[in-house]
Design a protein around this motif. Structure first.
Motif, PDB file in Angstrom:
ATOM      1  N   ILE A 282       0.855  -1.191   0.000  1.00  0.00           N
ATOM      2  CA  ILE A 282       0.000   0.000   0.000  1.00  0.00           C
ATOM      3  C   ILE A 282       0.883   1.231   0.000  1.00  0.00           C
ATOM      4  CG2 ILE A 282      -1.896   1.215   1.105  1.00  0.00           C
ATOM      5  CD1 ILE A 282      -2.647  -1.270   2.528  1.00  0.00           C
ATOM      6  N   LEU A 283       0.660   2.062  -0.999  1.00  0.00           N
ATOM      7  CA  LEU A 283       1.464   3.260  -1.162  1.00  0.00           C
ATOM      8  C   LEU A 283       0.578   4.470  -0.892  1.00  0.00           C
ATOM      9  CD1 LEU A 283       4.378   3.795  -2.212  1.00  0.00           C
ATOM     10  CD2 LEU A 283       3.405   4.096  -4.476  1.00  0.00           C
ATOM     11  N   ASN A 284       1.078   5.411  -0.120  1.00  0.00           N
ATOM     12  CA  ASN A 284       0.321   6.633   0.133  1.00  0.00           C
ATOM     13  C   ASN A 284       1.282   7.804   0.208  1.00  0.00           C
ATOM     14  OD1 ASN A 284      -1.929   8.200   0.700  1.00  0.00           O
ATOM     15  ND2 ASN A 284      -1.603   8.032   2.906  1.00  0.00           N
ATOM     16  N   LYS A 285       1.024   8.833  -0.579  1.00  0.00           N
ATOM     17  CA  LYS A 285       1.868  10.025  -0.600  1.00  0.00           C
ATOM     18  C   LYS A 285       3.355   9.677  -0.722  1.00  0.00           C
ATOM     19  CE  LYS A 285      -1.332  12.811   2.023  1.00  0.00           C
ATOM     20  NZ  LYS A 285      -1.764  12.780   3.400  1.00  0.00           N
TER      21      LYS A 285
ATOM     22  N   GLU B 246      -1.352   8.421  17.698  1.00  0.00           N
ATOM     23  CA  GLU B 246      -0.964   9.676  17.043  1.00  0.00           C
ATOM     24  C   GLU B 246      -0.140  10.458  18.039  1.00  0.00           C
ATOM     25  OE1 GLU B 246      -4.684  10.192  14.014  1.00  0.00           O
ATOM     26  OE2 GLU B 246      -4.472  11.644  15.651  1.00  0.00           O
ATOM     27  N   MET B 247       1.011  10.944  17.595  1.00  0.00           N
ATOM     28  CA  MET B 247       1.860  11.657  18.554  1.00  0.00           C
ATOM     29  C   MET B 247       2.654  12.782  17.912  1.00  0.00           C
ATOM     30  SD  MET B 247       4.733   8.754  19.216  1.00  0.00           S
ATOM     31  CE  MET B 247       3.731   7.305  19.090  1.00  0.00           C
TER      32      MET B 247
ATOM     33  N   GLU C 153       3.418   6.836   9.564  1.00  0.00           N
ATOM     34  CA  GLU C 153       3.175   7.903   8.591  1.00  0.00           C
ATOM     35  C   GLU C 153       3.435   9.226   9.284  1.00  0.00           C
ATOM     36  OE1 GLU C 153      -0.823   8.021   6.980  1.00  0.00           O
ATOM     37  OE2 GLU C 153      -0.820   5.826   6.992  1.00  0.00           O
ATOM     38  N   GLU C 154       3.960  10.172   8.524  1.00  0.00           N
ATOM     39  CA  GLU C 154       4.185  11.499   9.090  1.00  0.00           C
ATOM     40  C   GLU C 154       3.349  12.481   8.281  1.00  0.00           C
ATOM     41  OE1 GLU C 154       8.286  12.638   8.925  1.00  0.00           O
ATOM     42  OE2 GLU C 154       8.021  14.260  10.359  1.00  0.00           O
ATOM     43  N   THR C 155       2.463  13.197   8.954  1.00  0.00           N
ATOM     44  CA  THR C 155       1.617  14.146   8.207  1.00  0.00           C
ATOM     45  C   THR C 155       2.406  15.424   7.956  1.00  0.00           C
ATOM     46  OG1 THR C 155       0.711  15.266  10.124  1.00  0.00           O
ATOM     47  CG2 THR C 155      -0.447  13.278   9.407  1.00  0.00           C
TER      48      THR C 155
END
Ligand SMILES: Nc1ncnc2c1ncn2[C@@H]1O[C@H](COP(=O)(O)OP(=O)(O)OP(=O)(O)O)[C@@H](O)[C@H]1O
Ligand SMILES: [Mg+2]
Length: 303
Positions: free
Chosen positions: A205-208, A229-230, A251-253
């Motif tokens: 699964i690939l995202n961004k 989430e941190m 994941e890093e937003t």
């Protein structure tokens, strides 16, 4: 491993398309799942050597993607996302032409063209000009040109796009049939989970531009992940690497929030221990539960 990538980065000018992709794909049909713009097509083009990564390295069937591009192209069949049809040619001439491009002698290419056209269901229409083909037929001819030189690996970029439900299920059946053969391995990109589940045993699964999950679909679906989430203070990159080494998906937003999907065998204390070891201060910490279905849905959008 049949396909292996390490720390692949790629940007189109200022647009970052792939941001540190690590990938290992063994035997069995594999789906490359991700929403629009995730970087699927870019990843396939890098595997084929059409694009050179800004950073990172990789191997396909033991060949180096940076240096053995010609060997790779002989071993790999590629069905691009866009139309690659040449108007004025009929299906036989077109398919044979691609056979010759990949190094087959003319006679052999011609013979193989007839065989694969029958195989993909275009036997009757093989002398028709390509511009008269319907959307479903166009997908099939694209599949035929990817198969003509008997590749070991087949890369299909969104093979079901632009198809009605009937055409979609026919193409999926065909792909399933191809991938059930022992001598060819299929890598299929799609943004639709059910298409991948139908045709593949494994998924990436690939995202961004980043890998959100990879592995066997059945195994991934059974795992209940805890989602934390941190926000942290400290060296994020080494922390993320340490978390991934412990089996977490991170994941890093863009706002600097870390989303950490933790497998059941790693407990919350484990996470704090890693933070302490890496000199990371955890500033904000929220827990929720999620399954892989949620992860799929969140990453890919519900279809
Ligand atoms: N030729 C290009 N020039 C500039 N940016 C590009 C180019 N091709 C792709 N991009 C950008 O790179 C990112 C990844 O694109 P890519 O086409 O690899 O994604 P994708 O997962 O295949 O998407 P889709 O499902 O829409 O086909 C996107 O932000 C896209 O806008
Ligand atoms: Mg694409």
């Amino acid at each position: 491993m049949n396909i292996e990538l390490k720390d692949i980065h790629f940007s189109y000018g200022s647009v970052k398309a792939l941001d540190g992709v690590d990938l290992s794909i063994g035997e069995g049909a594999c789906g490359l799942l991700g929403p629009n713009g995730a970087g699927k097509s870019t990843l396939l083009r890098i595997l084929l050597g059409f694009l050179r990564p800004d950073r990172g390295e990789g191997r396909i069937l033991g060949r180096d993607i940076l240096h053995d591009q010609f060997a790779i192209r002989r071993l790999v069949g590629y069905m691009p996302e866009d139309d690659c049809l040449i108007p004025g040619l009929d299906a036989v001439a077109f398919t044979a032409y691609f056979g010759e491009l990949s190094g087959m002698p003319r006679q052999e290419a011609m013979k193989r063209a007839h065989d694969v056209l029958f195989y993909v269901g275009l036997g009757e229409a093989r002398y028709r000009l390509l511009e008269t083909y319907s959307a479903g037929m166009k997908q099939r001819i694209k599949l035929a040109q990817a198969l003509v030189h008997d590749p070991k690996l087949l890369f299909l970029d969104e093979p079901t796009s632009n198809l009605d439900p009937q055409g979609r299920s026919e193409v999926l059946e065909l792909i399933k049939d191809i991938s059930s053969r022992k001598d060819i391995q299929v890598l299929i990109s799609s943004h639709i989970l059910s298409d991948i589940e139908f045709t593949c045993s494994n998924v990436v699964i690939l995202n961004k531009g980043r890998i959100a999950a990879q592995g066997e679909i059945q195994a991934l679906k059974q795992v209940d992940y805890s989602l934390y989430e941190m926000r942290i203070k400290g060296e994020a990159e080494t922390f993320i690497r340490a978390l991934r080494e412990s089996g977490c998906r991170v994941e890093e937003t863009e706002e600097g929030l870390l989303k950490v999907y933790m497998p059941p065998d790693l407990r919350r204390d484990g996470l704090f221990r890693i933070a302490a070891r890496e000199n990371i201060q955890i500033r904000h910490f929220v827990q929720s539960r999620t399954s892989l279905e949620d992860l799929f849905a969140k990453t890919v959008g519900v279809d």
